[in-house]
Design a protein around this motif. Structure first.
Motif, PDB file in Angstrom:
ATOM      1  N   HIS A  67       0.811  -1.221   0.000  1.00  0.00           N
ATOM      2  CA  HIS A  67       0.000   0.000   0.000  1.00  0.00           C
ATOM      3  C   HIS A  67       0.842   1.268   0.000  1.00  0.00           C
ATOM      4  O   HIS A  67       0.302   2.366  -0.189  1.00  0.00           O
ATOM      5  N   GLN A  68       2.146   1.142   0.202  1.00  0.00           N
ATOM      6  CA  GLN A  68       2.984   2.331   0.314  1.00  0.00           C
ATOM      7  C   GLN A  68       3.361   2.887  -1.063  1.00  0.00           C
ATOM      8  O   GLN A  68       3.618   2.141  -1.992  1.00  0.00           O
ATOM      9  N   ARG A  69       3.414   4.199  -1.157  1.00  0.00           N
ATOM     10  CA  ARG A  69       3.782   4.872  -2.393  1.00  0.00           C
ATOM     11  C   ARG A  69       5.300   4.990  -2.496  1.00  0.00           C
ATOM     12  O   ARG A  69       6.000   5.047  -1.466  1.00  0.00           O
ATOM     13  N   PRO A  70       5.859   5.038  -3.715  1.00  0.00           N
ATOM     14  CA  PRO A  70       7.316   5.083  -3.883  1.00  0.00           C
ATOM     15  C   PRO A  70       7.995   6.215  -3.130  1.00  0.00           C
ATOM     16  O   PRO A  70       9.042   6.007  -2.493  1.00  0.00           O
ATOM     17  N   GLN A  71       7.413   7.426  -3.167  1.00  0.00           N
ATOM     18  CA  GLN A  71       8.059   8.561  -2.507  1.00  0.00           C
ATOM     19  C   GLN A  71       8.070   8.400  -0.991  1.00  0.00           C
ATOM     20  O   GLN A  71       8.984   8.885  -0.312  1.00  0.00           O
ATOM     21  N   VAL A  72       7.084   7.692  -0.457  1.00  0.00           N
ATOM     22  CA  VAL A  72       7.045   7.447   0.989  1.00  0.00           C
ATOM     23  C   VAL A  72       8.132   6.443   1.370  1.00  0.00           C
ATOM     24  O   VAL A  72       8.827   6.617   2.380  1.00  0.00           O
ATOM     25  N   HIS A 108       2.758  16.013  -2.429  1.00  0.00           N
ATOM     26  CA  HIS A 108       2.495  15.095  -3.540  1.00  0.00           C
ATOM     27  C   HIS A 108       0.993  14.836  -3.663  1.00  0.00           C
ATOM     28  O   HIS A 108       0.264  14.797  -2.663  1.00  0.00           O
ATOM     29  N   ASP A 109       0.518  14.660  -4.892  1.00  0.00           N
ATOM     30  CA  ASP A 109      -0.915  14.403  -5.109  1.00  0.00           C
ATOM     31  C   ASP A 109      -1.407  13.190  -4.321  1.00  0.00           C
ATOM     32  O   ASP A 109      -2.571  13.164  -3.878  1.00  0.00           O
ATOM     33  N   ASP A 110      -0.539  12.184  -4.148  1.00  0.00           N
ATOM     34  CA  ASP A 110      -0.964  10.973  -3.438  1.00  0.00           C
ATOM     35  C   ASP A 110      -1.430  11.287  -2.021  1.00  0.00           C
ATOM     36  O   ASP A 110      -2.365  10.650  -1.510  1.00  0.00           O
ATOM     37  N   HIS A 111      -0.772  12.245  -1.379  1.00  0.00           N
ATOM     38  CA  HIS A 111      -1.176  12.607  -0.014  1.00  0.00           C
ATOM     39  C   HIS A 111      -2.567  13.212  -0.008  1.00  0.00           C
ATOM     40  O   HIS A 111      -3.410  12.850   0.832  1.00  0.00           O
ATOM     41  N   TRP A 112      -2.848  14.130  -0.940  1.00  0.00           N
ATOM     42  CA  TRP A 112      -4.147  14.803  -0.950  1.00  0.00           C
ATOM     43  C   TRP A 112      -5.259  13.818  -1.270  1.00  0.00           C
ATOM     44  O   TRP A 112      -6.355  13.882  -0.688  1.00  0.00           O
ATOM     45  N   ILE A 113      -4.981  12.895  -2.177  1.00  0.00           N
ATOM     46  CA  ILE A 113      -5.986  11.877  -2.501  1.00  0.00           C
ATOM     47  C   ILE A 113      -6.262  11.008  -1.276  1.00  0.00           C
ATOM     48  O   ILE A 113      -7.412  10.724  -0.928  1.00  0.00           O
ATOM     49  N   ALA A 114      -5.190  10.573  -0.597  1.00  0.00           N
ATOM     50  CA  ALA A 114      -5.351   9.729   0.594  1.00  0.00           C
ATOM     51  C   ALA A 114      -6.072  10.479   1.702  1.00  0.00           C
ATOM     52  O   ALA A 114      -6.920   9.915   2.408  1.00  0.00           O
TER      53      ALA A 114
END
Length: 290
Positions: free
Chosen positions: A202-207, A241-247
């Protein structure tokens, strides 16, 4: 000609395999160079979340340096050059920008133990063992593995393992922190590793890069200020990052659904405090507190 090192991309996971099973995956100079090239070539791949380093076959992860080759090193300059090359190869593993999982399909001995220690953590097959055999050849470690061992196990335990040159495996290796987990004897090892990595899926690459940066700063013993800066840089980059806002939007939406259901039922979720309008958004900004 057989590749000394095989490289495969399995989605966001890089898989690197030392491919000398007939030599117990001994780390010749050419093999070390190929290992370094494999990790260096993928260090800028922003899609990766992890890497797996393993050996071909089921006898050995890596059986150390190629002794027949190394016996030719008789001059100071030649010995220093080899030690430098080997350390640089292992540094490409240590400093890889996402976590590197050592999948110990078999024994990690001598230089192979140093290579295993260069990984961020180690998963082991049931029969896999670990030993720093350098002392039996009247030499100490040279590729950074002794330093890694001291950091991980502490100086007293590390000194005992180095001085005794004894084999360690199973529950003792887990207790010492050398192995993170050992596969059950009735489970194929590749399947065990794949299942274990699902916990990171579940983790994103940048994380994962941010987590690795923190771990590397700690491993290198950087000053607290540098570690603080590494943590902050990772946080800022991931926050924007967009992934944070989506999450975050999904989390808030799920929170609203839970609260709405509780209100309709005349109750709130077990253990939860009453939700106030300013709990999740700063007044007048529309932004979450994170």
């Amino acid at each position: 000609m057989t590749e000394l090192v095989r490289v495969d991309l399995q989605g966001p996971v890089l898989r690197v395999t030392i491919n000398r099973p007939e030599k117990r995956n001994a780390l010749s100079r050419a093999t070390l160079a190929a290992l370094k090239a494999a990790f260096d070539a993928h260090a800028t791949d922003d899609s990766l979340t992890a890497a797996v380093l393993t050996g071909a076959g089921d006898r050995a992860f890596a059986a150390g340096g190629d002794l027949h080759e190394l016996q030719e090193l008789t001059a100071v300059e030649a010995v220093e050059a080899f030690a430098r090359e080997a350390r640089e190869a292992l540094d490409s593993v240590r400093r890889f920008p996402v976590p590197v999982v050592g999948a110990l399909n078999g024994d990690a001995l001598g230089g192979g133990a140093e290579l295993a220690m260069a990984c961020d953590l180690r998963l082991a097959a049931p029969h896999a063992r670990f030993a720093f055999l350098q002392g039996k050849l009247a030499i100490p470690t040279a590729w950074g593995g002794g330093i890694d061992l001291m950091r991980l196990a502490g100086p007293a335990r590390a000194l005992e393992l180095l001085a005794s040159s004894r084999l360690v495996g199973g529950t003792e290796a887990v207790a010492l922190g050398l192995f993170t987990a050992v596969a059950p004897p009735d489970q194929p090892f590749d399947g065990f590793v794949a299942h274990w990595l699902q916990g990171w899926a579940h983790q994103r690459p940048q994380v994962m890069r941010a987590f690795k940066a923190q771990a590397l700063a700690e491993r290198l013993g950087l000053p607290r200020r540098d570690r603080d800066l590494a943590e902050q840089a990772g946080f800022v980059g991931c926050w924007l990052h967009d992934d944070h806002w989506i999450a975050a939007e999904r989390a808030i939406a799920a929170m609203g659904k839970t609260t709405g259901t509780a209100a309709r039922d005349g109750r709130r979720p077990s253990g939860a405090d009453p939700v106030r309008p300013d709990d999740h958004r700063q007044e007048g900004t529309g932004k979450t507190d994170g």
